[in-house]
Structures are given as C-alpha cells and as structure tokens.
Motif scaffolding. Structure first.
Motif, PDB file in Angstrom:
ATOM      1  N   PHE A  68       0.840  -1.192   0.000  1.00 31.93           N
ATOM      2  CA  PHE A  68       0.000   0.000   0.000  1.00 31.93           C
ATOM      3  C   PHE A  68       0.880   1.247   0.000  1.00 31.93           C
ATOM      4  O   PHE A  68       1.752   1.409   0.835  1.00 31.93           O
ATOM      5  CB  PHE A  68      -0.913  -0.026   1.235  1.00 31.93           C
ATOM      6  CG  PHE A  68      -1.756   1.202   1.403  1.00 31.93           C
ATOM      7  CD1 PHE A  68      -2.745   1.511   0.491  1.00 31.93           C
ATOM      8  CD2 PHE A  68      -1.550   2.050   2.478  1.00 31.93           C
ATOM      9  CE1 PHE A  68      -3.526   2.641   0.650  1.00 31.93           C
ATOM     10  CE2 PHE A  68      -2.330   3.184   2.644  1.00 31.93           C
ATOM     11  CZ  PHE A  68      -3.314   3.472   1.725  1.00 31.93           C
ATOM     12  N   LEU A  69       0.698   2.127  -0.964  1.00 31.41           N
ATOM     13  CA  LEU A  69       1.427   3.381  -1.163  1.00 31.41           C
ATOM     14  C   LEU A  69       2.903   3.175  -1.528  1.00 31.41           C
ATOM     15  O   LEU A  69       3.699   4.104  -1.429  1.00 31.41           O
ATOM     16  CB  LEU A  69       1.327   4.296   0.069  1.00 31.41           C
ATOM     17  CG  LEU A  69      -0.062   4.801   0.434  1.00 31.41           C
ATOM     18  CD1 LEU A  69      -0.002   5.638   1.717  1.00 31.41           C
ATOM     19  CD2 LEU A  69      -0.665   5.628  -0.695  1.00 31.41           C
ATOM     20  N   ALA A  70       3.273   2.003  -1.976  1.00 27.36           N
ATOM     21  CA  ALA A  70       4.676   1.716  -2.295  1.00 27.36           C
ATOM     22  C   ALA A  70       5.202   2.555  -3.457  1.00 27.36           C
ATOM     23  O   ALA A  70       6.395   2.847  -3.525  1.00 27.36           O
ATOM     24  CB  ALA A  70       4.855   0.234  -2.610  1.00 27.36           C
ATOM     25  N   ALA A  71       4.335   2.961  -4.362  1.00 30.19           N
ATOM     26  CA  ALA A  71       4.778   3.689  -5.550  1.00 30.19           C
ATOM     27  C   ALA A  71       4.878   5.203  -5.324  1.00 30.19           C
ATOM     28  O   ALA A  71       5.204   5.940  -6.252  1.00 30.19           O
ATOM     29  CB  ALA A  71       3.825   3.406  -6.713  1.00 30.19           C
ATOM     30  N   GLU A  72       4.623   5.666  -4.116  1.00 30.56           N
ATOM     31  CA  GLU A  72       4.697   7.098  -3.834  1.00 30.56           C
ATOM     32  C   GLU A  72       6.155   7.557  -3.812  1.00 30.56           C
ATOM     33  O   GLU A  72       7.073   6.753  -3.852  1.00 30.56           O
ATOM     34  CB  GLU A  72       3.991   7.413  -2.518  1.00 30.56           C
ATOM     35  CG  GLU A  72       2.504   7.138  -2.549  1.00 30.56           C
ATOM     36  CD  GLU A  72       1.765   7.952  -3.604  1.00 30.56           C
ATOM     37  OE1 GLU A  72       2.050   9.161  -3.735  1.00 30.56           O
ATOM     38  OE2 GLU A  72       0.916   7.381  -4.293  1.00 30.56           O
ATOM     39  N   GLY A  73       6.371   8.855  -3.670  1.00 33.93           N
ATOM     40  CA  GLY A  73       7.691   9.452  -3.827  1.00 33.93           C
ATOM     41  C   GLY A  73       8.661   9.325  -2.670  1.00 33.93           C
ATOM     42  O   GLY A  73       9.758   9.847  -2.737  1.00 33.93           O
ATOM     43  N   GLY A  74       8.316   8.672  -1.589  1.00 37.81           N
ATOM     44  CA  GLY A  74       9.235   8.508  -0.477  1.00 37.81           C
ATOM     45  C   GLY A  74       8.712   9.041   0.841  1.00 37.81           C
ATOM     46  O   GLY A  74       9.189   8.665   1.908  1.00 37.81           O
ATOM     47  N   TRP A  75       7.702   9.913   0.788  1.00 39.76           N
ATOM     48  CA  TRP A  75       7.136  10.462   2.013  1.00 39.76           C
ATOM     49  C   TRP A  75       6.511   9.380   2.883  1.00 39.76           C
ATOM     50  O   TRP A  75       6.473   9.497   4.103  1.00 39.76           O
ATOM     51  CB  TRP A  75       6.104  11.550   1.704  1.00 39.76           C
ATOM     52  CG  TRP A  75       4.957  11.065   0.859  1.00 39.76           C
ATOM     53  CD1 TRP A  75       4.863  11.140  -0.499  1.00 39.76           C
ATOM     54  CD2 TRP A  75       3.769  10.424   1.308  1.00 39.76           C
ATOM     55  NE1 TRP A  75       3.686  10.577  -0.931  1.00 39.76           N
ATOM     56  CE2 TRP A  75       2.994  10.125   0.167  1.00 39.76           C
ATOM     57  CE3 TRP A  75       3.274  10.055   2.551  1.00 39.76           C
ATOM     58  CZ2 TRP A  75       1.763   9.487   0.236  1.00 39.76           C
ATOM     59  CZ3 TRP A  75       2.043   9.406   2.628  1.00 39.76           C
ATOM     60  CH2 TRP A  75       1.304   9.136   1.480  1.00 39.76           C
ATOM     61  N   TYR A 125      17.128   1.163   5.774  1.00 42.34           N
ATOM     62  CA  TYR A 125      17.195   0.900   4.325  1.00 42.34           C
ATOM     63  C   TYR A 125      16.252   1.766   3.489  1.00 42.34           C
ATOM     64  O   TYR A 125      16.399   1.836   2.275  1.00 42.34           O
ATOM     65  CB  TYR A 125      16.864  -0.567   4.031  1.00 42.34           C
ATOM     66  CG  TYR A 125      17.653  -1.556   4.843  1.00 42.34           C
ATOM     67  CD1 TYR A 125      19.034  -1.669   4.719  1.00 42.34           C
ATOM     68  CD2 TYR A 125      17.008  -2.393   5.751  1.00 42.34           C
ATOM     69  CE1 TYR A 125      19.749  -2.586   5.478  1.00 42.34           C
ATOM     70  CE2 TYR A 125      17.714  -3.314   6.504  1.00 42.34           C
ATOM     71  CZ  TYR A 125      19.077  -3.398   6.365  1.00 42.34           C
ATOM     72  OH  TYR A 125      19.779  -4.307   7.115  1.00 42.34           O
ATOM     73  N   GLY A 126      15.240   2.332   4.103  1.00 39.61           N
ATOM     74  CA  GLY A 126      14.241   3.085   3.341  1.00 39.61           C
ATOM     75  C   GLY A 126      13.122   2.218   2.815  1.00 39.61           C
ATOM     76  O   GLY A 126      12.218   2.688   2.139  1.00 39.61           O
ATOM     77  N   HIS A 127      13.158   0.934   3.126  1.00 40.32           N
ATOM     78  CA  HIS A 127      12.127  -0.021   2.713  1.00 40.32           C
ATOM     79  C   HIS A 127      12.173  -1.215   3.666  1.00 40.32           C
ATOM     80  O   HIS A 127      13.130  -1.385   4.406  1.00 40.32           O
ATOM     81  CB  HIS A 127      12.364  -0.500   1.273  1.00 40.32           C
ATOM     82  CG  HIS A 127      13.727  -1.090   1.075  1.00 40.32           C
ATOM     83  ND1 HIS A 127      14.756  -0.367   0.518  1.00 40.32           N
ATOM     84  CD2 HIS A 127      14.259  -2.302   1.391  1.00 40.32           C
ATOM     85  CE1 HIS A 127      15.851  -1.121   0.482  1.00 40.32           C
ATOM     86  NE2 HIS A 127      15.580  -2.297   1.022  1.00 40.32           N
TER      87      HIS A 127
END
Length: 168
Positions: A68-75, A125-127
C-alpha cells in the motif's frame, strides 16, 4: 512496614512488563537475523523454490501491508515510521497497564516486535525487506517477513482474547 510492602508491590508490578518486552525482543532478533541472511544470500528479485507452494525471494516494500502506497515518492517511509513509533509507544503503555493479562499482552508483544522490526528496516534501508513467498498455482500472496507474521499472529490473538472476554 506498610510503606515497604507498597514499594515492593510497585516494583513487582513495573517488572512484570519484562516478559512481554522479551517476546518483542525475540521477534525483532529473529526478524532482523532472517532479513540480514536473505539480503546477504540473494540478489534483489532473486527467488529460490523450496516447495511447490513456497519460495524464498528478496523483495523490497516501500509501502505498508500489501505494498500500500509503495509507488509514492518517499514520504510514505516517514509516515509509516511515525505510525510504527506511535503504535510502539501506545503498546508500551498498554503493556504496563495490563501486564497481568497473558493473552492480551502476548498479542501486544508480537505486534510490538513486528512493528519495531519493520521500523528498523524503514529507518536503515528506506524499505522493508520481505522474503517469504507463498503461492498456489499461478497466484502469489505478497511477499512478507517474520515481523509481518508476528503482527498477524498478534492480531489473531487479539480476536481470540476479545472473544474469550465476551463469552465470560
């Protein structure tokens, strides 16, 4: 004498959170060790078939459950990190308040460990690192990890605990 008894009671009560924190710490440890092992063993996207219904795969999830929301810009990394941190603080409050309720606190501890396990990934890691890939025929569940499993088991235990409470 009454002051001494009250102090001892208070110390015992505050110490009762320790087993629940131990469960959460065990979840975090198993989660992080498994993710480190997979990340060092596999290349991103690499998959290894273990059975006709289960693979190990190195996948990254920048979103929440089911990407969910994985394709967003990083926020979303910071939003989900803040939610996990807030949930962890609330769970600590609940553990302290209800430390004597075994099933409820086991559920809380599993959710706490899972939330913090995934929070560690987001911050470092950011993910989130996912690697458990179950499938039937051509249909795959989204890859997940031990932290996600602990959260799901904790949620199931919440339901069982509530059903038991209602039936009393």
């Amino acid at each position: 004498m009454a002051t001494v008894k009250k102090t001892v009671f208070t110390l015992k009560r505050s110490a009762s959170i320790v087993p629940w924190l131990g469960i959460a710490a065990l979840v975090i440890l198993l989660d992080q060790l498994s993710k480190i092992t997979i990340a060092k063993t596999f290349a991103y996207g690499q998959s290894k078939t273990l059975t006709s219904f289960f693979n190990l795969v190195l996948a990254y999830n920048k979103g929440a459950a089911f990407s969910f929301l994985a394709a967003e810009g990083g926020w979303q990394r910071w939003l989900f990190s803040a939610i996990a941190l807030g949930a962890a603080l609330f769970i600590l409050f609940l553990l302290k308040r209800h430390a004597g309720q075994r099933l409820f606190c086991t559920a809380l501890a599993l959710v706490l460990g899972g939330a913090l396990g995934n929070l560690i990934d987001r911050v470092i890691y950011g993910h989130v690192i996912d690697f458990l890939d179950f499938h039937v025929g051509g249909w795959h569940w989204p890859a997940f990890n031990i932290a996600d499993s602990a959260i799901c088991i904790g949620a199931a235990l919440f339901i069982i605990d509530e059903l038991r409470r209602v039936n009393r």
